[in-house]
Design a protein around this motif. Structure first.
Motif, PDB file in Angstrom:
ATOM      1  N   LYS A  35       0.830  -1.213   0.000  1.00 47.28           N
ATOM      2  CA  LYS A  35       0.000   0.000   0.000  1.00 47.28           C
ATOM      3  C   LYS A  35       0.860   1.256   0.000  1.00 47.28           C
ATOM      4  CE  LYS A  35      -3.691   0.168  -0.255  1.00 47.28           C
ATOM      5  NZ  LYS A  35      -4.430   0.181  -1.534  1.00 47.28           N
ATOM      6  N   VAL A  36       1.982   1.237   0.725  1.00 47.55           N
ATOM      7  CA  VAL A  36       2.898   2.383   0.747  1.00 47.55           C
ATOM      8  C   VAL A  36       3.409   2.668  -0.668  1.00 47.55           C
ATOM      9  CG1 VAL A  36       5.184   3.131   1.560  1.00 47.55           C
ATOM     10  CG2 VAL A  36       3.558   2.112   3.154  1.00 47.55           C
ATOM     11  N   ARG A  37       3.552   1.618  -1.471  1.00 49.25           N
ATOM     12  CA  ARG A  37       4.033   1.751  -2.855  1.00 49.25           C
ATOM     13  C   ARG A  37       2.873   1.948  -3.839  1.00 49.25           C
ATOM     14  NH1 ARG A  37       7.328  -0.908   0.215  1.00 49.25           N
ATOM     15  NH2 ARG A  37       9.561  -1.001  -0.142  1.00 49.25           N
ATOM     16  N   ASN A  38       1.660   2.117  -3.323  1.00 46.30           N
ATOM     17  CA  ASN A  38       0.452   2.328  -4.132  1.00 46.30           C
ATOM     18  C   ASN A  38       0.137   1.164  -5.067  1.00 46.30           C
ATOM     19  OD1 ASN A  38      -0.197   4.900  -3.059  1.00 46.30           O
ATOM     20  ND2 ASN A  38       1.455   5.769  -4.309  1.00 46.30           N
ATOM     21  N   VAL A  39       0.538  -0.033  -4.678  1.00 45.49           N
ATOM     22  CA  VAL A  39       0.248  -1.219  -5.483  1.00 45.49           C
ATOM     23  C   VAL A  39      -1.193  -1.641  -5.213  1.00 45.49           C
ATOM     24  CG1 VAL A  39       0.852  -3.629  -5.928  1.00 45.49           C
ATOM     25  CG2 VAL A  39       2.656  -1.970  -5.384  1.00 45.49           C
ATOM     26  N   PRO A  40      -2.035  -1.761  -6.247  1.00 48.43           N
ATOM     27  CA  PRO A  40      -3.408  -2.222  -6.033  1.00 48.43           C
ATOM     28  C   PRO A  40      -3.418  -3.686  -5.574  1.00 48.43           C
ATOM     29  CG  PRO A  40      -3.065  -1.549  -8.328  1.00 48.43           C
ATOM     30  CD  PRO A  40      -1.764  -1.426  -7.638  1.00 48.43           C
ATOM     31  N   ILE A  41      -4.304  -3.984  -4.628  1.00 51.41           N
ATOM     32  CA  ILE A  41      -4.363  -5.327  -4.045  1.00 51.41           C
ATOM     33  C   ILE A  41      -5.804  -5.827  -4.061  1.00 51.41           C
ATOM     34  CG2 ILE A  41      -3.825  -6.774  -2.049  1.00 51.41           C
ATOM     35  CD1 ILE A  41      -2.061  -4.467  -1.020  1.00 51.41           C
ATOM     36  N   VAL A  42      -5.950  -7.111  -4.432  1.00 48.43           N
ATOM     37  CA  VAL A  42      -7.228  -7.808  -4.366  1.00 48.43           C
ATOM     38  C   VAL A  42      -7.079  -8.888  -3.299  1.00 48.43           C
ATOM     39  CG1 VAL A  42      -8.933  -9.189  -5.608  1.00 48.43           C
ATOM     40  CG2 VAL A  42      -7.579  -7.465  -6.842  1.00 48.43           C
ATOM     41  N   SER A  43      -7.924  -8.862  -2.282  1.00 48.91           N
ATOM     42  CA  SER A  43      -7.875  -9.919  -1.266  1.00 48.91           C
ATOM     43  C   SER A  43      -8.827 -11.043  -1.648  1.00 48.91           C
ATOM     44  CB  SER A  43      -8.240  -9.376   0.113  1.00 48.91           C
ATOM     45  OG  SER A  43      -9.618  -9.086   0.186  1.00 48.91           O
ATOM     46  N   ILE A  44      -8.428 -12.254  -1.271  1.00 47.96           N
ATOM     47  CA  ILE A  44      -9.284 -13.428  -1.409  1.00 47.96           C
ATOM     48  C   ILE A  44      -9.322 -14.068  -0.026  1.00 47.96           C
ATOM     49  CG2 ILE A  44      -9.624 -15.653  -2.548  1.00 47.96           C
ATOM     50  CD1 ILE A  44      -7.846 -14.530  -4.858  1.00 47.96           C
ATOM     51  N   THR A  45     -10.450 -13.898   0.657  1.00 49.37           N
ATOM     52  CA  THR A  45     -10.584 -14.372   2.036  1.00 49.37           C
ATOM     53  C   THR A  45     -11.983 -14.938   2.255  1.00 49.37           C
ATOM     54  OG1 THR A  45     -11.432 -12.275   2.888  1.00 49.37           O
ATOM     55  CG2 THR A  45      -9.038 -12.549   2.894  1.00 49.37           C
ATOM     56  N   CYS A  46     -12.170 -15.544   3.427  1.00 55.85           N
ATOM     57  CA  CYS A  46     -13.517 -15.953   3.836  1.00 55.85           C
ATOM     58  C   CYS A  46     -14.357 -14.705   4.078  1.00 55.85           C
ATOM     59  CB  CYS A  46     -13.461 -16.763   5.129  1.00 55.85           C
ATOM     60  SG  CYS A  46     -12.849 -18.424   4.908  1.00 55.85           S
TER      61      CYS A  46
END
Length: 192
Positions: free
Chosen positions: A114-125
């Motif tokens: 997040k500090v590097r502004n990288v987009p993230i998609v979580s896959i969780t319950c």
């Protein structure tokens, strides 16, 4: 006692079946357009998760998207994850798998992304978890832990993850098909 256990087994079958349907309904109704746009524009796509369950899911995700010509870099372990931090930026995309969304290393790694502004998609319950709060996009599966006579820890079904991945992939394929159709329609109108 045998009758009671048979009833519990039927209850477990019902619970697992309902979790499958919940995942199908959730992903079918989820608008994934923004995630797909990020995938199409990403310089690199990574998938990360720690553990045996996550390894199976990552391999399936990579296999599915390879058929669409998309290379997904499967990261494993702590050192491998840390090594990419110097090279990733906002042009990359990360998928992060965590069953509970509470693994401290995964959370710390997501914060560094997040500090590097990288987009993230979580896959969780589907539950309130810290990883999903850190991520830009969230894909959810059902919590499918049922009691099992063979172990005190119970049985965790991976099937919901594979259902999620497969429908997500099929939605991506549909997105690409619709996008191609719009480009072709535009080209035909321009030639008219």
């Amino acid at each position: 006692m045998d009758n009671q256990r048979a009833k519990e087994n039927l209850d477990d079958v019902d619970a697992i079946s309902q979790s499958y349907q919940m995942v199908v309904d959730n992903i079918k109704n989820l608008d994934c357009t923004e995630i797909f746009r990020k995938m199409d524009s990403a310089r690199n796509i990574y998938i990360y998760g720690i553990g045996m369950i996550q390894s199976s899911i990552k391999r399936e995700f990579k296999r599915l998207f390879m058929t669409a010509g998309i290379i997904v870099y499967n990261l494993s372990g702590y050192a491998e994850a840390e090594s990419v931090l110097d090279t990733v930026n906002d042009e990359d995309l990360f998928f992060m798998i965590s069953v509970r969304g509470e693994n401290q290393f995964v959370l710390d790694f997501a914060k560094k992304l997040k500090v590097r502004n990288v987009p993230i998609v979580s896959i969780t319950c589907l539950r309130d978890n810290r990883l999903s709060h850190l991520c830009d996009y969230n894909l959810y599966t059902a919590d499918t832990n049922v009691q099992c006579i063979f172990t005190d820890e119970g049985y965790v079904s991976l099937t919901t993850y594979f259902i999620l991945m497969e429908i997500f992939f099929l939605k991506y394929e549909q997105y690409k098909h619709e996008k191609k159709g719009k480009v072709e329609d535009h080209a035909i109108r321009r030639n008219d």
